[in-house]
Design a protein around this motif. Structure first.
Motif, PDB file in Angstrom:
ATOM      1  N   ASP A   1       6.455   9.340  -1.211  1.00 21.51           N
ATOM      2  CA  ASP A   1       7.110  10.633  -1.821  1.00 21.51           C
ATOM      3  C   ASP A   1       6.314  11.233  -2.375  1.00 21.51           C
ATOM      4  O   ASP A   1       6.226  12.639  -2.164  1.00 21.51           O
ATOM      5  N   THR A   2       5.264  10.969  -3.441  1.00 19.91           N
ATOM      6  CA  THR A   2       4.395  11.991  -3.989  1.00 19.91           C
ATOM      7  C   THR A   2       3.326  12.432  -3.212  1.00 19.91           C
ATOM      8  O   THR A   2       2.920  13.401  -3.270  1.00 19.91           O
TER       9      THR A   2
ATOM     10  N   VAL B   1       0.694   8.440  11.052  1.00 16.07           N
ATOM     11  CA  VAL B   1       0.591   8.409   9.451  1.00 16.07           C
ATOM     12  C   VAL B   1      -0.828   8.771   9.279  1.00 16.07           C
ATOM     13  O   VAL B   1      -1.713   8.433   9.943  1.00 16.07           O
ATOM     14  N   ILE B   2      -0.886   9.650   8.384  1.00 19.21           N
ATOM     15  CA  ILE B   2      -2.385   9.892   7.834  1.00 19.21           C
ATOM     16  C   ILE B   2      -2.831   9.233   6.489  1.00 19.21           C
ATOM     17  O   ILE B   2      -1.803   9.112   5.524  1.00 19.21           O
ATOM     18  N   VAL B   3      -3.757   8.349   6.651  1.00 17.42           N
ATOM     19  CA  VAL B   3      -4.325   7.608   5.674  1.00 17.42           C
ATOM     20  C   VAL B   3      -5.394   8.121   4.694  1.00 17.42           C
ATOM     21  O   VAL B   3      -6.154   8.830   5.377  1.00 17.42           O
TER      22      VAL B   3
ATOM     23  N   GLU C   1      -4.518   9.977  -2.885  1.00 22.04           N
ATOM     24  CA  GLU C   1      -3.738   8.816  -2.571  1.00 22.04           C
ATOM     25  C   GLU C   1      -4.168   7.383  -3.350  1.00 22.04           C
ATOM     26  O   GLU C   1      -5.329   7.022  -2.991  1.00 22.04           O
ATOM     27  N   THR C   2      -3.370   6.936  -4.024  1.00 23.57           N
ATOM     28  CA  THR C   2      -3.651   5.746  -4.945  1.00 23.57           C
ATOM     29  C   THR C   2      -3.417   4.383  -3.915  1.00 23.57           C
ATOM     30  O   THR C   2      -2.830   4.631  -3.170  1.00 23.57           O
TER      31      THR C   2
ATOM     32  N   GLN D   1       0.308   1.224  -0.787  1.00 24.21           N
ATOM     33  CA  GLN D   1       0.971   0.305  -0.402  1.00 24.21           C
ATOM     34  C   GLN D   1       2.626   0.912  -0.181  1.00 24.21           C
ATOM     35  O   GLN D   1       3.234   0.161   0.413  1.00 24.21           O
ATOM     36  N   GLN D   2       2.930   1.745  -0.901  1.00 19.59           N
ATOM     37  CA  GLN D   2       4.392   2.090  -0.564  1.00 19.59           C
ATOM     38  C   GLN D   2       4.687   2.853   0.847  1.00 19.59           C
ATOM     39  O   GLN D   2       5.377   2.516   1.535  1.00 19.59           O
ATOM     40  N   THR D   3       3.499   3.381   1.712  1.00 18.85           N
ATOM     41  CA  THR D   3       3.289   3.543   3.036  1.00 18.85           C
ATOM     42  C   THR D   3       3.559   2.447   3.750  1.00 18.85           C
ATOM     43  O   THR D   3       4.394   2.109   4.706  1.00 18.85           O
ATOM     44  N   ILE D   4       2.713   1.275   3.401  1.00 20.29           N
ATOM     45  CA  ILE D   4       3.135   0.146   4.272  1.00 20.29           C
ATOM     46  C   ILE D   4       4.485  -0.649   4.068  1.00 20.29           C
ATOM     47  O   ILE D   4       4.975  -0.931   5.173  1.00 20.29           O
ATOM     48  N   ASP D   5       4.965  -0.614   2.886  1.00 19.56           N
ATOM     49  CA  ASP D   5       6.219  -0.943   2.847  1.00 19.56           C
ATOM     50  C   ASP D   5       7.304  -0.414   3.332  1.00 19.56           C
ATOM     51  O   ASP D   5       8.192  -0.781   4.009  1.00 19.56           O
ATOM     52  N   PHE D   6       7.066   1.043   3.556  1.00 16.35           N
ATOM     53  CA  PHE D   6       8.191   1.959   4.175  1.00 16.35           C
ATOM     54  C   PHE D   6       7.966   1.668   5.657  1.00 16.35           C
ATOM     55  O   PHE D   6       9.098   1.577   6.167  1.00 16.35           O
ATOM     56  N   CYS D   7       6.625   1.716   6.241  1.00 10.76           N
ATOM     57  CA  CYS D   7       6.782   1.249   7.650  1.00 10.76           C
ATOM     58  C   CYS D   7       7.405   0.076   7.997  1.00 10.76           C
ATOM     59  O   CYS D   7       8.239  -0.069   9.037  1.00 10.76           O
TER      60      CYS D   7
END
Length: 429
Positions: A263-264, A298-300, A305-306, A311-317
């Motif tokens: 979200d951030t 997804v843009i990495v 980006e910390t 990791q939040q992106t991985i978990d959400f996917c």
């Protein structure tokens, strides 16, 4: 002697549509299309500028065409042409054509040749009307792409597209129906509705028709499948889902553009939604289509980006259970706010994170496909592959099977997974 033209296209389905429309304009003017590495009298490169990689590939293709036949005329068009304009004159292009005036591509080219000049047909793309480009044939495809919308009014901090594609412009419902009927008459059973920002369809039209209205307008006799291009979660409200559920032609495959599962990061991107809203859209769709396929971009490595945000992106996917991930490293585009943000990540960090997320995406794709083993599904047969034929299910699962004819719908018993899809045998429904 008949003149020849060769097209090369980079980028999105909208670019593919624009290419086909311009090819038909050349053919109507008496040019014969050539493909592959065959020499041509005119080379047209339809470029992409959404990432630095798109810029690089576009320029490589331009130079390659020049080497192939130095005497040929060169047209550089599309988003890179719109962004750079006269800066591309040193490519030797006879015509640099932006994202307007594509209907005049042959006229402008031949004027430049006659006058022995290089012509730059690039003007401000903001507040221009919709340019009606219509396709009558989709050579080599069993599905047809239909462009119903152009431009984007969003201002995501990383995106250059609004400045090269302009404001929102939509096709009328009547135009959509007419083209759908034409494509049906040509034998196409599947239509892919696409646009630069499909979610915004109709906002600029009188009466403000919705995307669901456009989908219904395309559901003409003979069209068995309607597939949608990229959507944002804001369009997936109860009204959209309820209307879509009444269209049996709609394929239950939804490309919901995520960009980040943090979200951030989404706030820094100015995407206009959060992960809670995104998941609510997923839940609404799954309530109507329990086995719906969800694909996403997804843009990495977005600035700042910390590791925690990644990791939040991985978990959400994983929580969504996407059937396919398209993963891109952040690419700073000059003129966008994100390009000037602090805490730009190194290419090494971005590359490592891209590879990690790709691995997650591969695992999710396998998990999604496994649930279809042993099921009978409908497959639209497309292309031969060795001794087999291939095609796609409504969920856009690639299937390799033991027969079938290009363009027909068959029932296939899915027996197992392949590297990119599934394998099966044709059976009775």
């Amino acid at each position: 002697m008949q003149k020849t033209v060769s097209f090369t296209t980079l980028g999105c389905k909208v670019n593919q549509y624009d290419t086909q429309a311009m090819l038909e304009i050349f053919m109507a003017a008496g040019y014969a299309p050539v493909h592959g590495n065959a020499p041509a009298d005119v080379y047209v490169v339809n470029t992409c500028t959404v990432t630095g990689s798109g810029d690089k590939k576009s320029m490589q293709l331009v130079r390659r065409c020049k080497r192939r036949n130095p005497q040929a005329e060169l047209v550089v068009c599309g988003c890179l042409a719109q962004r750079m304009g006269a800066e591309l004159l040193d490519t030797g292009a006879r015509l640099i054509l932006g994202n307007q005036y594509r209907r005049r591509v042959v006229e402008l080219l031949e004027e430049a040749v006659r006058d022995k000049v290089q012509k730059v047909a690039v003007e401000d793309i903001q507040n221009v009307p919709y340019e009606p480009l219509v396709i009558h044939a989709h050579e080599g495809h069993t599905r047809a792409v239909m462009k119903i919308q152009e431009g984007c009014d969003n201002r995501c901090t990383y995106c250059i597209i609004p400045s090269v594609r302009g404001n929102i412009r939509s096709r009328s419902l009547e135009d959509i129906t007419r083209e759908a009927e034409s494509l049906s008459a040509a034998g196409f059973q599947e239509l892919v509705l696409t646009g630069i920002h499909l979610t915004s369809y109709g906002r600029d039209l009188e009466g403000r028709p919705s995307l669901a209205d456009a989908m219904k307008a395309a559901c003409v006799a003979g069209i068995s499948r309607i597939r949608l291009g990229s959507l944002e979660p804001r369009v997936v409200n109860d009204g959209f889902v309820n209307a879509a559920a009444q269209m049996p032609q709609l394929c239950p495959q939804f490309h919901l553009a995520l960009q980040s599962g943090s979200d951030t990061v989404l706030r820094r991107m100015k995407r206009g939604y959060n992960t809670t809203q995104f998941m609510a859209a997923v839940d609404r769709i799954r309530a109507a289509w329990p086995d719906a396929a969800f694909t996403t971009d997804v843009i990495v490595g977005f600035p700042g980006e910390t590791e925690e945000e990644f990791q939040q992106t991985i978990d959400f996917c994983k929580a969504v259970g996407f059937s396919r991930l398209h993963v891109f490293p952040f690419s700073p585009r000059k003129g966008t706010p994100a390009a000037d943000m602090e805490d730009q990540l190194s290419d090494q960090v971005k590359s490592q994170r891209v590879n990690r997320l790709i691995q997650v995406g591969n695992q999710l794709a396998d998990e999604y496909r496994r649930r279809f083993v042993g099921r009978k599904v409908s497959v639209l047969v497309e292309d031969p592959e060795g001794d087999s034929m291939t095609g796609y299910t409504p969920e856009y699962i690639h299937v390799k099977m033991n027969g079938g004819k290009t363009g027909e719908l068959v029932t296939v018993l899915l027996e197992g997974l392949t590297a990119e899809g599934m394998k099966g045998i044709i059976t009775e429904a």
